[in-house]
Design a protein around this motif. Structure first.
Motif, PDB file in Angstrom:
ATOM      1  N   GLY A  60       0.825  -1.173   0.068  1.00 34.27           N
ATOM      2  CA  GLY A  60      -0.124  -0.032  -0.119  1.00 34.27           C
ATOM      3  C   GLY A  60       0.868   1.240   0.089  1.00 34.27           C
ATOM      4  N   HIS A  61       1.827   1.167   0.878  1.00 35.10           N
ATOM      5  CA  HIS A  61       2.543   2.555   0.839  1.00 35.10           C
ATOM      6  C   HIS A  61       3.458   2.683  -0.355  1.00 35.10           C
ATOM      7  CE1 HIS A  61       1.731   3.339   5.029  1.00 35.10           C
ATOM      8  NE2 HIS A  61       2.204   1.753   5.317  1.00 35.10           N
ATOM      9  N   LEU A  62       4.011   1.619  -1.017  1.00 39.00           N
ATOM     10  CA  LEU A  62       4.642   1.908  -2.262  1.00 39.00           C
ATOM     11  C   LEU A  62       3.941   2.447  -3.352  1.00 39.00           C
ATOM     12  CD1 LEU A  62       6.705  -1.258  -2.156  1.00 39.00           C
ATOM     13  CD2 LEU A  62       7.426   0.872  -1.424  1.00 39.00           C
ATOM     14  N   VAL A  63       2.524   1.967  -3.218  1.00 39.05           N
ATOM     15  CA  VAL A  63       1.514   2.499  -4.206  1.00 39.05           C
ATOM     16  C   VAL A  63       1.299   4.072  -4.133  1.00 39.05           C
ATOM     17  CG1 VAL A  63      -0.781   2.174  -5.255  1.00 39.05           C
ATOM     18  CG2 VAL A  63       0.539   0.070  -4.504  1.00 39.05           C
ATOM     19  N   LYS A  64       1.055   4.417  -2.961  1.00 37.42           N
ATOM     20  CA  LYS A  64       1.034   5.889  -2.512  1.00 37.42           C
ATOM     21  C   LYS A  64       2.316   6.437  -3.073  1.00 37.42           C
ATOM     22  CE  LYS A  64      -1.922   5.417   1.525  1.00 37.42           C
ATOM     23  NZ  LYS A  64      -2.208   5.547   2.926  1.00 37.42           N
ATOM     24  N   ALA A  65       3.477   5.784  -2.844  1.00 37.14           N
ATOM     25  CA  ALA A  65       4.708   6.751  -3.261  1.00 37.14           C
ATOM     26  C   ALA A  65       4.964   6.860  -4.762  1.00 37.14           C
ATOM     27  CB  ALA A  65       5.947   5.718  -2.920  1.00 37.14           C
ATOM     28  N   VAL A  66       4.225   5.741  -5.597  1.00 34.22           N
ATOM     29  CA  VAL A  66       4.057   5.956  -7.098  1.00 34.22           C
ATOM     30  C   VAL A  66       3.119   7.034  -7.237  1.00 34.22           C
ATOM     31  CG1 VAL A  66       3.355   4.724  -9.060  1.00 34.22           C
ATOM     32  CG2 VAL A  66       4.861   3.450  -7.527  1.00 34.22           C
ATOM     33  N   TYR A  67       2.048   6.931  -6.761  1.00 34.69           N
ATOM     34  CA  TYR A  67       0.858   7.964  -6.974  1.00 34.69           C
ATOM     35  C   TYR A  67       1.447   9.345  -6.489  1.00 34.69           C
ATOM     36  CZ  TYR A  67      -3.286  10.848  -6.636  1.00 34.69           C
ATOM     37  OH  TYR A  67      -4.174  11.814  -6.668  1.00 34.69           O
ATOM     38  N   LEU A  68       2.539   9.449  -5.572  1.00 29.82           N
ATOM     39  CA  LEU A  68       2.971  11.010  -5.076  1.00 29.82           C
ATOM     40  C   LEU A  68       4.017  11.142  -6.415  1.00 29.82           C
ATOM     41  CD1 LEU A  68       3.158  12.923  -3.238  1.00 29.82           C
ATOM     42  CD2 LEU A  68       5.186  11.457  -2.266  1.00 29.82           C
ATOM     43  N   GLN A  69       4.659  10.405  -6.725  1.00 29.89           N
ATOM     44  CA  GLN A  69       5.639  10.494  -7.820  1.00 29.89           C
ATOM     45  C   GLN A  69       4.927  11.198  -9.038  1.00 29.89           C
ATOM     46  OE1 GLN A  69       8.076   7.176  -8.793  1.00 29.89           O
ATOM     47  NE2 GLN A  69       9.443   8.396 -10.090  1.00 29.89           N
ATOM     48  N   GLU A  70       3.960  10.386  -9.645  1.00 25.36           N
ATOM     49  CA  GLU A  70       3.107  10.724 -10.659  1.00 25.36           C
ATOM     50  C   GLU A  70       2.375  12.195 -10.501  1.00 25.36           C
ATOM     51  OE1 GLU A  70      -0.083   7.942 -10.885  1.00 25.36           O
ATOM     52  OE2 GLU A  70       1.518   6.383 -11.837  1.00 25.36           O
ATOM     53  N   GLN A  71       2.009  12.620  -9.239  1.00 23.21           N
ATOM     54  CA  GLN A  71       1.601  13.959  -8.986  1.00 23.21           C
ATOM     55  C   GLN A  71       2.534  15.088  -9.027  1.00 23.21           C
ATOM     56  OE1 GLN A  71      -2.004  14.672  -8.339  1.00 23.21           O
ATOM     57  NE2 GLN A  71      -2.028  12.933  -9.333  1.00 23.21           N
ATOM     58  N   ILE A  72       3.754  14.809  -8.329  1.00 23.06           N
ATOM     59  CA  ILE A  72       4.907  15.572  -8.432  1.00 23.06           C
ATOM     60  C   ILE A  72       5.157  15.936  -9.992  1.00 23.06           C
ATOM     61  CG2 ILE A  72       7.273  15.980  -8.011  1.00 23.06           C
ATOM     62  CD1 ILE A  72       6.779  14.644  -5.309  1.00 23.06           C
ATOM     63  N   ALA A  73       5.169  14.847 -10.617  1.00 21.84           N
ATOM     64  CA  ALA A  73       5.378  15.018 -12.384  1.00 21.84           C
ATOM     65  C   ALA A  73       4.396  16.061 -12.709  1.00 21.84           C
ATOM     66  CB  ALA A  73       5.461  13.783 -12.947  1.00 21.84           C
ATOM     67  N   GLN A  74       3.318  15.807 -12.451  1.00 18.88           N
ATOM     68  CA  GLN A  74       2.100  16.982 -12.901  1.00 18.88           C
ATOM     69  C   GLN A  74       2.104  18.132 -12.186  1.00 18.88           C
ATOM     70  OE1 GLN A  74      -1.540  14.853 -12.423  1.00 18.88           O
ATOM     71  NE2 GLN A  74      -0.826  13.089 -13.753  1.00 18.88           N
ATOM     72  N   GLY A  75       2.991  18.495 -11.160  1.00 14.85           N
ATOM     73  CA  GLY A  75       3.057  19.837 -10.503  1.00 14.85           C
ATOM     74  C   GLY A  75       2.398  20.133  -9.354  1.00 14.85           C
ATOM     75  N   VAL A  76       1.564  18.801  -8.898  1.00 20.52           N
ATOM     76  CA  VAL A  76       1.071  18.821  -7.574  1.00 20.52           C
ATOM     77  C   VAL A  76       1.920  18.479  -6.488  1.00 20.52           C
ATOM     78  CG1 VAL A  76      -0.812  17.867  -6.265  1.00 20.52           C
ATOM     79  CG2 VAL A  76      -1.244  18.442  -8.630  1.00 20.52           C
ATOM     80  N   VAL A  77       2.594  19.184  -5.711  1.00 20.47           N
ATOM     81  CA  VAL A  77       3.639  18.746  -4.547  1.00 20.47           C
ATOM     82  C   VAL A  77       3.001  17.809  -3.510  1.00 20.47           C
ATOM     83  CG1 VAL A  77       5.452  19.545  -3.484  1.00 20.47           C
ATOM     84  CG2 VAL A  77       5.006  20.507  -5.429  1.00 20.47           C
ATOM     85  N   TYR A  78       1.824  18.471  -3.040  1.00 20.91           N
ATOM     86  CA  TYR A  78       1.091  17.769  -1.723  1.00 20.91           C
ATOM     87  C   TYR A  78      -0.139  17.476  -2.131  1.00 20.91           C
ATOM     88  CZ  TYR A  78       0.592  17.327   3.196  1.00 20.91           C
ATOM     89  OH  TYR A  78       0.226  16.738   4.593  1.00 20.91           O
ATOM     90  N   PRO A  79      -0.349  16.128  -2.581  1.00 19.31           N
ATOM     91  CA  PRO A  79      -1.707  15.924  -3.224  1.00 19.31           C
ATOM     92  C   PRO A  79      -2.721  15.564  -1.894  1.00 19.31           C
ATOM     93  CG  PRO A  79      -0.256  13.997  -3.637  1.00 19.31           C
ATOM     94  CD  PRO A  79       0.493  15.190  -2.994  1.00 19.31           C
ATOM     95  N   ASP A  80      -3.819  16.138  -2.046  1.00 21.35           N
ATOM     96  CA  ASP A  80      -4.937  15.607  -1.109  1.00 21.35           C
ATOM     97  C   ASP A  80      -5.665  14.257  -1.063  1.00 21.35           C
ATOM     98  OD1 ASP A  80      -6.327  16.485   1.122  1.00 21.35           O
ATOM     99  OD2 ASP A  80      -8.095  17.060  -0.045  1.00 21.35           O
ATOM    100  N   LEU A  81      -5.931  13.981  -2.189  1.00 21.33           N
ATOM    101  CA  LEU A  81      -6.789  12.696  -2.176  1.00 21.33           C
ATOM    102  C   LEU A  81      -6.039  11.721  -3.084  1.00 21.33           C
ATOM    103  CD1 LEU A  81      -9.704  11.595  -1.653  1.00 21.33           C
ATOM    104  CD2 LEU A  81     -10.338  12.233  -3.854  1.00 21.33           C
TER     105      LEU A  81
END
Length: 119
Positions: free
Chosen positions: A1-22
């Motif tokens: 679960g945590h690694l999936v969240k890290a991948v999602y965070l990496q995708e969000q950072i690539a889109q310019g969202v540094v601190y995703p909410d949902l």
């Protein structure tokens, strides 16, 4: 679960969202950084840039954090008053290194990784 969240965070950072909410990939959506501290996720993202994939980054993160946690016991010798004399200094090193070895050896998450074959 945590690694999936890290991948999602990496995708969000690539889109310019540094601190995703949902985080929509967890059940019906959950606030991603509500229940867990954000720093480990950002460290995982950074480590994933240095490794072939997120699984390697996760294993490297486990090793580095358990090493840091284990070696931090060397700092406790000052609070135990074991820095006064040379023999006490040696005893403080021995106590710190044994505590570090026990921390490294008995960390449940590392034992679980080894048991399921990913460690």
């Amino acid at each position: 679960g945590h690694l999936v969240k890290a991948v999602y965070l990496q995708e969000q950072i690539a889109q310019g969202v540094v601190y995703p909410d949902l985080f929509p990939g967890w059940y019906n959506g959950i606030q991603m950084l509500r229940y867990h501290a954000p720093l480990p996720y950002y460290l995982l993202v950074g480590l994933s840039q240095l490794t072939p994939n997120i699984w390697w980054a996760g294993n490297l993160f486990l090793a580095l954090s358990s090493l840091a946690g284990g070696l931090s016991f060397l700092f406790y010798r000052r609070w135990l008053g074991l820095m006064e004399h040379q023999m006490a200094h040696h005893l403080g090193n021995v106590i710190g290194l044994r505590a570090a070895a026990l921390w490294r050896q008995n960390a449940d998450h590392l034992l679980n990784e080894v048991r399921i074959g990913r460690g």
